[in-house]
Design an enzyme around this catalytic site. Structure first.
Site, PDB file in Angstrom:
ATOM      1  CG  HIS A 316       5.405  -2.944   2.782  1.00  0.00           C
ATOM      2  ND1 HIS A 316       5.470  -1.626   3.170  1.00  0.00           N
ATOM      3  CD2 HIS A 316       5.196  -2.925   1.447  1.00  0.00           C
ATOM      4  CE1 HIS A 316       5.294  -0.855   2.126  1.00  0.00           C
ATOM      5  NE2 HIS A 316       5.126  -1.626   1.050  1.00  0.00           N
ATOM      6  CD  GLU A 317       5.601  -6.066  -0.625  1.00  0.00           C
ATOM      7  OE1 GLU A 317       4.660  -5.668  -1.346  1.00  0.00           O
ATOM      8  OE2 GLU A 317       6.633  -5.390  -0.436  1.00  0.00           O
TER       9      GLU A 317
HETATM   10  N1  B3K Z   1       4.806  -1.916  -4.786  1.00  0.00           N
HETATM   11  C1  B3K Z   1       6.095  -2.547  -4.941  1.00  0.00           C
HETATM   12  C2  B3K Z   1       7.103  -1.696  -5.607  1.00  0.00           C
HETATM   13  C3  B3K Z   1       7.021  -1.709  -7.080  1.00  0.00           C
HETATM   14  C4  B3K Z   1       8.175  -0.959  -7.685  1.00  0.00           C
HETATM   15  C5  B3K Z   1       8.034  -0.772  -9.143  1.00  0.00           C
HETATM   16  N2  B3K Z   1       9.191  -0.150  -9.751  1.00  0.00           N
HETATM   17  C6  B3K Z   1       6.638  -3.026  -3.638  1.00  0.00           C
HETATM   18  C7  B3K Z   1       6.098  -2.385  -2.432  1.00  0.00           C
HETATM   19  O1  B3K Z   1       6.237  -1.218  -2.198  1.00  0.00           O
HETATM   20  O2  B3K Z   1       5.466  -3.058  -1.675  1.00  0.00           O
HETATM   21 ZN    ZN Z   2       4.659  -1.085  -0.812  1.00  0.00          ZN
END
Ligand code: B3K
Ligand code: ZN
Length: 926
Positions: A316-317
């Site tokens: 995902h990341e």
């Molecule tokens: N984009 C981050 C989540 C950030 C949350 C901020 N409160 C992780 C993710 O969805 O990949």
């Molecule tokens: Zn995300």
């Protein structure tokens, strides 16, 4: 001492939190082209020198520059190297005397801002903070303003260079986004590192890490021949638990290139793990920061689900590198643009990696189960919001299952409507159009449609986009009738959607329904859909599954050429995120359970049958005078003999995958059962489900014993789908056998479980054994827990499991709450560590309904105390907990009144964060 300004989460100092509206979006009045940051890192006083180049946005009327800031100490502001006047508007830094448009036009100017902040006191874990002596950052959504003054909004994309300076002995590793361009020693035992990010980015993707860390690394070569360095950084003792995460990253890079033609665009890609993190992980450009829970795994400490979660979160990341980072969001209302799409991509990644049709189906079922048990309730409660919300008070409250999981379902429907190749074409067009831009959900849907001009999506795009603007879960009611004289089957499908807050009336959605028909004996029937097929198509060539796209409130389909009444199999593979309300008999469901070629609907048929039994038993109890929650009043005959037999056939089936069997034989959760009811008696639901569980345990006793024996693994541990499936099924079997043993007073199986706890070669089997003892109230539970703790006292992630198991176990003796309070006194407990707080408090309040919903309201009192206590430390975590009671209006008395009172008690506190305030106010709204 708190650094946070309560009731001022917008950071504008304008008093009480205000509502931000999507329709108010306007482009920024200034662009920031480059940012040069220098950090002198110190836990108590970190100095930040921020040198920016800005210019006016020619498209926007001239106005003062207002920079966001929060909890910063401002020392100096220089404009083009000269002192300049400024003022504060709340926490915003306002510069009125910039070069005028008349003299300067839109030429760049330089701004230098020097501030300090205190990472050691940052308990909310947003901005720059300390975790076990190392520095980490979290900037999404609005944390960068806690590091320096900035235009903290995602549509301002800048080039970054970052110099980190810190004590070399304490912080030997200094990391930031991009490439390392210089490093070396400084005076007084300090050292520095300079990083330059070759890509422009919004500030929410900024990151730095400084500490005593070690890395596992691997070099890879992309299809184009470019070499990249992949690294996973952890604390020194954890290096042996990083191989799985690193391999997941290697697979992610290869997958995105193979499936979507999206290569890694950096020389170096880093993942760093921290044990103090508000969520799972964060996709900072080239420097992902992860909760240790989604990085560290060894067979001794992590379960099969941990291994699978790590793979999907790493994916995902990494996938955000394109969907989120290269193309980002114009504003936070567009959050699902990156999150829904990236969840869809990580789901596909896991399915593609698992590779077998059965493992794909298992993953799909698991994803749908999450959607239905968490997102459907959200869509039906006070926090309901469209996938693209219209307003918010605190953006952190909108990182929801609606944005993520429902958002992913919307992308999946587009994928279904244009096909796999068409979707890949759409993605290509999306990046051709928008690479390097900050865009909207509309832009994405438009690209997918434009790349597929002849598709249903292109034809129906304006209506399809209602999925983004209308909240609530649509319901599709299906009824069929067979006409023997004409051999035709008429299926009427009616769609509706209940009102949600601020949206009373809903327009019909575009609903793709994948369907098939079976004969009563289970054969897949050729589908001749009147009006859709050419008349001369030979019966044999007709498909046995097809996609029908609903667009009207009511539609009728007629299938011809049928010799007898068929069994409908609708919404195959869960082709749309709707509730399917279908008139079927138990016999029809049994046919589907036994024969459907669609694995999802096969599983679904079993769930529906069990759900029916549960709902009937709950209703029977409610009709009894003085309805009691006690199990003795339910007896052991909730499930019919036919259903038990069908379950036995699945369990003993010669070819079905064990992972699939485990899903079929797992009862619908208490929360899913609750969702089907208008009025919820949590105790009654628990008692009925428990009775069903016991009935399955006792009636299938010898089958469970067979399943346990047949699914032992003596091979070397591997977390792949087939091996994990065998462990899942043998784990369920052991649970069932220990449950039966409790009724029979037989010590054999608890004894075996205890042996397994002692001798297991991996965490999955060890934890299965421990939980079988704890959940069934075995007298071996206490020694088992003590042994487990002693074995893993130095493994925080395992100790989280130890806490969670105890806090989440059913209340047999009315003492679970006091056990939970005792757990909070345990020397290993800490409220400041989000993982630990979740393992005890959330496991009790959010995952243990029968222990939490006490008739004396003591569970709710505990909840309100914890929400208030956590809010002072970490509003994001507190606001999540605050949502535990948001469905209070559905509860039966006395819980309903008691829950309302508890929420009102929280709401009455004057000193609440805007995070918690928004949640409780919404819960109490009419
Ligand atoms: N984009 C981050 C989540 C950030 C949350 C901020 N409160 C992780 C993710 O969805 O990949
Ligand atoms: Zn995300």
């Amino acid at each position: 001492m708190l650094q946070r300004h309560k009731a001022d989460a917008n950071g504008d100092g304008a008093g009480p939190a205000i509502t931000i509206r999507r329709e108010d979006y306007s482009a920024p009045a200034f662009w920031i082209d480059s940012v040069d940051l220098t950090f002198d890192l110190d836990p108590n006083k970190t100095r930040v020198l921020n040198r920016m180049t800005l210019r006016r946005n020619p498209g926007v009327a001239a106005q003062p520059l207002k920079l966001d800031g929060q909890d910063l100490n401002l020392a100096r502001v220089l404009l083009d190297g000269q002192c300049t006047s400024f003022k504060m508007e709340g926490q915003r830094l306002v510069l009125n005397h910039l070069p005028s448009v008349e003299e300067h036009g839109t030429a760049p100017f330089a701004l230098e801002i020097f501030t300090t902040c205190c990472p050691a006191r940052n308990t909310q874990l947003m901005g720059l903070y300390l975790s076990q002596g190392s520095f980490f950052t979290q900037c999404e959504a609005e944390g960068f303003r806690r590091i320096t003054y900035f235009l903290d909004r995602p549509d301002v994309m800048a080039s970054y260079s970052v110099t980190l300076r810190a004590d070399k002995a304490l912080y030997p590793v200094l990391l930031s986004n991009g490439n390392l361009v210089a490093s070396g020693a400084l005076e007084d035992g300090r050292h520095f590192a300079k990083w330059v990010d070759p890509h422009k980015k919004p500030c929410y993707l900024f990151a730095l890490v400084a500490g005593n860390l070690v890395a596992r690394e691997q070099k890879i070569r992309s299809r184009s021949g470019r070499e990249h360095l992949l690294q996973v950084y952890v604390r020194p003792g954890d290096l042996d638990k990083t191989e799985h995460a690193l391999q997941a990253l290697v697979h992610s890079v290869a997958w995105d290139e193979a499936r979507f033609g999206l290569p890694l665009d950096l020389e170096r890609f880093m993942i760093v793990a921290t044990s103090d993190f508000n969520m799972g992980a964060m996709e900072n450009k080239g420097l992902n920061i992860f909760n240790t829970k989604y990085v560290l795994a060894s067979e001794a400490t992590a379960t099969d689900s941990d291994f699978a979660n790590i793979e999907s979160v790493v994916g995902h990341e990494y996938f955000h590198n394109w969907t989120g980072n290269r193309v980002t969001c114009r504003d936070w209302f567009q959050l699902s643009l990156k999150e829904g799409l990236t969840v869809f991509r990580d789901q596909e990644f896991s399915q593609d990696l698992a590779d077998s049709p059965s493992a794909r189906a298992v993953k799909r079922i698991e994803d749908v189960r999450v959607l239905r048990t968490t997102q459907f309730p959200e869509d039906a409660g006070p926090m309901a919001h469209p996938v693209r919300p219209d307003s918010y008070i605190e953006i952190n409250n909108f990182y929801t299952v609606t944005i993520y999981e429902k958002g992913a379902e919307l992308v999946r429907m587009m994928h279904t409507l244009v096909g796999r190749a068409g979707f890949a074409r759409g993605m290509k067009l999306y990046f051709e159009r928008h690479d390097g831009q900050a865009v909207t959900c509309d832009d994405f849907a438009q690209a997918i449609a434009d790349a597929n001009p002849a598709s249903d999506l292109a034809r129906l795009l304006p209506q399809f986009k209602r999925w983004y603007s209308q909240a609530g879960t649509p319901c599709v009611h299906a009824s069929g009738s067979y006409d023997a004289a004409s051999g035709s089957y008429t299926l009427t499908l009616r769609q509706s959607c209940a009102p949600t807050p601020d949206q009373a009336d809903k327009q019909p959605f575009v609903i793709p329904v994948e369907l098939g028909l079976l004969s009563a004996s289970g054969a897949a029937l050729p589908l001749h859909l009147a009006g859709a097929d050419s008349t001369d198509s030979a019966p044999a060539s007709a498909p046995t599954s097809r996609l029908v796209v609903l667009t009207e409130a009511e539609q009728t389909l007629t299938f011809t050429g049928l010799g007898s009444a068929p069994v409908p199999s609708l919404l195959r593979n869960f082709s749309a995120p709707v509730v399917l309300d279908i008139e079927t008999t138990d016999d029809q469901l049994l046919t589907l359970l036994e024969h459907d070629t669609d694995a999802f609907n096969r599983w679904e048929a079993g769930q529906r049958l069990m759900l029916r039994c549960a709902i009937d038993a709950i209703a029977d109890g409610a009709n009894e005078a003085g309805a009691s929650s006690h199990i003795g009043h339910i007896g052991h005959k909730v499930l019919s003999a036919d259903l038990i037999q069908a379950m036995r056939s699945v369990l003993r089936h010669p070819t079905l995958a064990p992972a699939f069997k485990e899903l079929v034989l797992t009862l619908p959760s208490e929360s899913y059962i609750a969702e089907q009811l208008d009025v919820v008696d949590p105790q009654r639901i628990h008692a009925v489900r428990q009775a069903m569980h016991e009935q399955l345990a006792l009636s299938l006793h010898s089958d469970w014993a067979w399943a346990w024996e047949q699914h032992q693994d003596s091979d070397r541990y591997r977390p792949d789908a087939p091996s994990a499936g065998r462990r899942a099924l043998s784990g369920l079997a052991l649970h069932m056998l220990c449950c039966a043993a409790r009724h029979q007073g037989a010590p054999l199986w608890p004894g075996k479980a205890y042996q397994r706890l002692k001798s297991a070669a991996n965490m999955t089997e060890r934890l299965n054994a421990l939980s079988a003892l704890v959940a069934n109230g075995s007298e071996l539970a206490a020694p088992a827990l003590a042994r487990f703790h002693a074995l893993f006292k130095d493994e925080p992630l395992v100790i989280d499991k130890w806490f969670a198991l105890q806090a989440g176990t059913p209340d047999r003796a009315g003492n679970r709450l006091s056990a939970v309070r005792q757990l909070m006194q345990h020397p290993d407990f800490s409220l400041k560590n989000p993982n630990r707080a979740r393992s005890v408090i959330f496991s009790y309040c959010c995952a243990n309904p029968s222990a939490f919903h006490r008739a004396d309201a003591a569970g709710y009192v505990f909840w309100s105390e914890r929400v208030i206590e956590l809010d002072a430390l970490n509003p994001q975590v507190a606001a999540r907990l605050a949502r535990a009671l948001e469905r209070w209006k559905k509860l039966a008395q006395p819980w309903r009144s008691a829950a309302r009172e508890a929420i009102a008690r929280v709401a009455a506190k004057p000193e609440l964060s805007s995070d918690v305030r928004e949640v409780v106010n919404r819960a109490l709204a009419d």
